[in-house]
Design an enzyme around this catalytic site. Sequence first.
Site, PDB file in Angstrom:
ATOM      1  N   SER A   1       1.081  -1.042   0.086  1.00  0.00           N
ATOM      2  CA  SER A   1      -0.011  -0.045  -0.090  1.00  0.00           C
ATOM      3  C   SER A   1       0.890   1.212  -0.292  1.00  0.00           C
ATOM      4  O   SER A   1       2.105   1.013   0.453  1.00  0.00           O
ATOM      5  CB  SER A   1      -0.927  -0.137   1.153  1.00  0.00           C
ATOM      6  OG  SER A   1      -1.353   1.324   1.602  1.00  0.00           O
TER       7      SER A   1
ATOM      8  N   TYR B   1      -2.074  -0.627  10.565  1.00  0.00           N
ATOM      9  CA  TYR B   1      -2.119  -0.938   8.946  1.00  0.00           C
ATOM     10  C   TYR B   1      -0.713  -0.584   8.314  1.00  0.00           C
ATOM     11  O   TYR B   1      -0.277  -1.371   7.489  1.00  0.00           O
ATOM     12  CB  TYR B   1      -3.201  -0.317   8.244  1.00  0.00           C
ATOM     13  CG  TYR B   1      -3.428  -0.484   6.805  1.00  0.00           C
ATOM     14  CD1 TYR B   1      -3.984  -1.767   6.399  1.00  0.00           C
ATOM     15  CD2 TYR B   1      -2.923   0.276   5.789  1.00  0.00           C
ATOM     16  CE1 TYR B   1      -4.068  -2.098   5.220  1.00  0.00           C
ATOM     17  CE2 TYR B   1      -3.236   0.218   4.486  1.00  0.00           C
ATOM     18  CZ  TYR B   1      -3.680  -1.126   4.098  1.00  0.00           C
ATOM     19  OH  TYR B   1      -3.911  -1.355   2.758  1.00  0.00           O
TER      20      TYR B   1
ATOM     21  N   ALA C   1       2.298  -0.274   9.630  1.00  0.00           N
ATOM     22  CA  ALA C   1       3.290  -1.188  10.096  1.00  0.00           C
ATOM     23  C   ALA C   1       3.215  -2.512   9.376  1.00  0.00           C
ATOM     24  O   ALA C   1       4.200  -3.105   8.597  1.00  0.00           O
ATOM     25  CB  ALA C   1       3.234  -1.138  11.481  1.00  0.00           C
TER      26      ALA C   1
ATOM     27  N   LYS D   1       1.892  -3.216   6.304  1.00  0.00           N
ATOM     28  CA  LYS D   1       2.149  -3.082   4.988  1.00  0.00           C
ATOM     29  C   LYS D   1       3.771  -2.822   4.631  1.00  0.00           C
ATOM     30  O   LYS D   1       4.281  -3.109   3.643  1.00  0.00           O
ATOM     31  CB  LYS D   1       1.193  -2.015   4.095  1.00  0.00           C
ATOM     32  CG  LYS D   1      -0.241  -2.455   3.965  1.00  0.00           C
ATOM     33  CD  LYS D   1      -0.314  -3.765   3.547  1.00  0.00           C
ATOM     34  CE  LYS D   1      -1.884  -4.304   3.273  1.00  0.00           C
ATOM     35  NZ  LYS D   1      -1.737  -5.522   2.430  1.00  0.00           N
TER      36      LYS D   1
END
Length: 228
Positions: free
Chosen positions: A119, A132, A134, A136
């Site tokens: 992402s 989230y 961390a 990705k």
Amino acid sequence: RVAVGYERAKKQADLLVEEIGADRCAAFACDLGTEDAGRELVASAVSKFGALDILIVNHGVWPPDDVAIDQMSEEQWRRTLAVNVDAVFSLTKYAVAQMKRQTKKSPFEIKGHIVLIASTAAQRGEAFHADYAASKGALVSMTKGLATELARDRIYVNCVAPGWVDTEMSGPALADPKTRAKVLATIPIGRVGSPEEIAAPILFLCTSHAGFITGEILNVNGGAVLVG
């Protein structure tokens, strides 16, 4: 021949099998937040089709509510990392083991392709979504490390990093007019992406046209990573 794992989207999975054909596509129910799910999903795919040449890891969770780090529960943190990182480890571990076992006609023939889906949050962070971002970010590091580790085994590892895409996961946020306006303001192209616009670059990385590409983070986000 395509094996698909799903948790809740049985209807969509069944439609996909019908579209491709049951002799060329199989769907398997699984909860990738559990410890053995990766092993079981790889085993199911190999049992059905006899081999595994490509692994696309595109599952993930994104808790939609903004939560400050000092307010985030350990339960949310652990759940996000369990699905977005631990399950990726499990899938990749067993997929690589299978790819290494498969013999090829030539020592220079590619044994496998792995594409992890990260992402823009992996590269620029995301305020109030530390879990989230961390998770990705871990996939970006995994891609780079595994690409060099597995190059000698002729297994290519790359990563596609989408921005905002019109999917079920992002639907609630994009449905809110204020949030949607904020999102669009961060995308130079001025719109969110479509699932097909993410799928095509993934497909490219698994073809001979990408035969000299490994360890790459391919941004597919309308330029958002440049200005966020």
